[in-house]
Design an enzyme around this catalytic site. Structure first.
Site, PDB file in Angstrom:
ATOM      1  N   SER A   1      11.018   4.761   4.353  1.00  0.00           N
ATOM      2  CA  SER A   1      12.438   4.449   4.327  1.00  0.00           C
ATOM      3  C   SER A   1      12.808   3.308   5.263  1.00  0.00           C
ATOM      4  CB  SER A   1      13.246   5.699   4.683  1.00  0.00           C
ATOM      5  OG  SER A   1      12.764   6.262   5.882  1.00  0.00           O
TER       6      SER A   1
ATOM      7  N   ASP B   1       3.730  13.203  16.013  1.00  0.00           N
ATOM      8  CA  ASP B   1       3.718  13.566  14.585  1.00  0.00           C
ATOM      9  C   ASP B   1       2.290  13.516  14.044  1.00  0.00           C
ATOM     10  OD1 ASP B   1       4.882  14.371  12.235  1.00  0.00           O
ATOM     11  OD2 ASP B   1       5.397  12.347  11.568  1.00  0.00           O
TER      12      ASP B   1
ATOM     13  N   LEU C   1       0.831  -1.213   0.000  1.00  0.00           N
ATOM     14  CA  LEU C   1       0.000   0.000   0.000  1.00  0.00           C
ATOM     15  C   LEU C   1       0.859   1.255   0.000  1.00  0.00           C
ATOM     16  CD1 LEU C   1      -2.689  -0.920   2.683  1.00  0.00           C
ATOM     17  CD2 LEU C   1      -3.072  -0.709   0.227  1.00  0.00           C
TER      18      LEU C   1
END
Length: 571
Positions: free
Chosen positions: A140, A293, A136
């Site tokens: 990294s 985040d 999907l």
């Protein structure tokens, strides 16, 4: 500037690769200044520092961002951490660091299959009713595949890239040596603690490499929101979760940046913004453990104005002391109280900074002026994220660095407020935050909470007293075995020694002058011997020598007085 010797030859290949990328992106001068070219040349590697980069016309922040992207996960993560350090970098640099993303080419399933079989204990086709070999998404560090359990539950399978750990560990070794070199060679960088920054990066990356750690964080936050059904956290399936793979519930919803779908689904933007703000404020203020985040890619909107948070690879932690400080700071900002803001900033910068002390009086005056400009401004017009950003700018002007946990927290606030205003332009974080902050502050200083903290402090004090005889005995034994060394540092000790030396010299000359005068006087009364100008020669010479010594003493005392007055004027 010489680069420290690398103890591990295995890092030289990666160093050459990093240096080549920097040169290609127009950062050859940085490579030269760091001494990498010389080090690699001695190891038999040649770098073409005169290579003309096509990107040399770009601004330095853009060049660095492109280089970090090409170098892979370690450097991308470093850039993402630096994006939250507005106390260290100016707006142009922060804007470029914020563009860094972890997108990467996908790994062919054939290269993943053996690792998956080892981690899952069986081929994916047996473990799952359906497993999509086409990912999907790919980042990294890991990539995500869709799958279906045998009971029909849709899940996602996150798989770590093969061979990624050795590359990251080599990068971290290189970066830590470079950070240590920076602290040793550039004293002006020490207040920013580059070694601490790299160690923070290492902790963050090693947590992300362990995919089960993300699941522990997700479950902890899910537990904290168990009583709030409008906040959704993916369920973890531990039977198939390991260090290199995890399996979580698949969230199907509207991505955080797709406002057209939000409107088409009939969701209330204002309610979504409010619930998102309250959720993150609860994580920070009440729990001390927060999603660090919360950008639009990690937030989904679900029917019933519900929100789902995903990807808990980056989380923040706050101690009780930090939360108390944060409460005081944020209340000081929303209530325009300069003294409260200044007190907290003083505590933060003392915790984080090293090196020469800043002009605290000037810093305090700037903070007072900054907060005072909002006096009389309606609460609904305040941008709490913007104010926090401005505070970090003031600290940067004074070369002060925030503690790493607080820098991450401020970045989270700014991201959250931006997300809320994207959803609803009338959203104001300060308005949402004030009642929650006041309630949290009242709860923290309620009689029951104070009694609990007092009891904990009393127990700690009792433990210290109980262990004191043992520690004293240990100290005495150590002293008996190794002796005691006392190091005393006295400011201006060299100046004091010089003054004593000069005083002793003057005293010696004065004694000699006095002896010459007395001796010459005695010689003058003795008859006979050589004469000069009708006077005994030796007596006359003695008086002349005494006069010369007296003149030197007078000149020395006069010069010392002038120097002392000049020093006082300088101080």
């Amino acid at each position: 500037m010489p680069f420290t010797t690398f103890t591990a030859a295995r890092d030289l290949g990666r160093l050459k690769e990093i240096a080549a990328v920097f040169i290609r992106h127009g950062l050859g001068d940085l490579v030269r200044r760091l001494g990498w070219a010389d080090r690699l040349a001695r190891a038999g590697h040649v770098l073409h520092l005169d290579h003309a980069a096509e990107l040399v016309r770009l601004e330095p922040p853009v060049q660095l961002r492109l280089a970090l992207e090409e170098l892979g996960p370690t450097f991308v993560k470093l850039g993402q951490i630096l994006a939250g350090r507005a106390d260290l970098f100016g707006p142009a640099w922060i804007a470029e660091f914020e563009k860094l993303h972890s997108q990467a080419p996908t790994v062919d399933y054939v290269l993943l299959r053996d690792q998956l079989i080892e981690d899952l204990g069986a081929p994916p086709e047996q473990v799952f009713a359906r497993f999509d070999t086409v990912p999907l998404a790919a980042a990294s560090i890991a990539q995500v595949h869709a799958a279906v359990l045998h009971d029909g539950t849709e899940v996602i399978v996150k798989v770590r890239r093969p061979g990624i750990r050795p590359v990251i560990e080599a990068d971290l070794r290189l970066l830590e040596r470079l950070a240590q070199l920076a602290e040793d060679e550039w004293p002006e960088l020490r207040p920013y603690q580059p070694v601490g920054l790299v160690r923070q990066l290492g902790r963050s990356l090693r947590r992300e490499l362990d995919l089960s750690s993300e699941c522990h964080s997700a479950e902890r936050i899910a537990t904290n929101f168990a009583d709030r059904p409008h906040i959704v956290v993916p369920r973890v399936y531990w039977d198939w979760t390991r260090e290199r793979v995890n399996v979580q519930e698949r969230i199907v919803g509207i991505p955080g940046n797709d406002l057209a779908q939000v409107d088409a689904a009939g969701l209330d933007r204002a309610v979504l913004a409010q619930r998102g703000a309250h959720a993150v404020l609860k994580m920070i203020i009440d729990d001390g453990f927060f999603h660090a985040d919360p950008h639009p890619g990690n937030v989904f909107y679900l029917p019933g104005n519900r929100l789902a948070f995903i990807d808990f690879g980056m989380v923040g932690r706050l101690s009780d002391t930090r939360r108390d400080q944060l409460l005081s700071l944020m209340l000081g900002l929303v209530q325009r109280d300069p003294a409260a803001v200044t007190d907290v900033l003083m505590a933060w910068t003392q915790d984080a900074s090293t090196g020469s002390a800043p002009d605290l009086e000037a810093l305090q005056q700037d903070v007072v002026a900054f907060v005072d400009q909002y006096r009389g401004t309606a609460l609904a017009k305040l941008s709490l994220g913007g104010m926090l950003g401005d505070v970090t700018t003031i600290l940067r002007d004074y070369r002060l660095a925030l503690p790493a946990d607080l820098a991450l927290l401020i970045k989270t606030f700014i991201t959250l407020e931006g997300l809320g205003r994207t959803l609803a332009p009338e959203f104001h974080m300060a308005t949402e935050a004030e009642p929650l902050l006041e309630a949290a502050l009242r709860a923290r200083y309620a009689p029951k909470a104070l009694a609990q903290r007092g009891w904990a402090s009393a127990l700690h004090a009792a433990q210290l007293l109980t262990g004191l005889p043992r520690e004293i005995t240990r100290l005495l034994r150590l002293t008996k075995r190794t002796g005691v060394q006392v190091h005393v540092e006295v400011r201006h000790l060299e100046q004091v020694a010089d003054q004593l030396d000069r005083a002793a010299s003057r005293l010696t000359v004065a004694l000699v002058v006095a002896a010459l005068i007395i001796g010459s006087s005695i010689v003058m009364t003795v008859q006979g011997g050589p004469t000069l100008l009708g006077l005994p020669a030796f007596g006359l010479l003695g008086f002349l020598a005494a006069a010369g010594g007296a003149l030197w003493l007078a000149w020395s005392v006069l010069r010392s007085g002038r120097a002392s007055r000049a020093l006082h004027r300088t101080d």
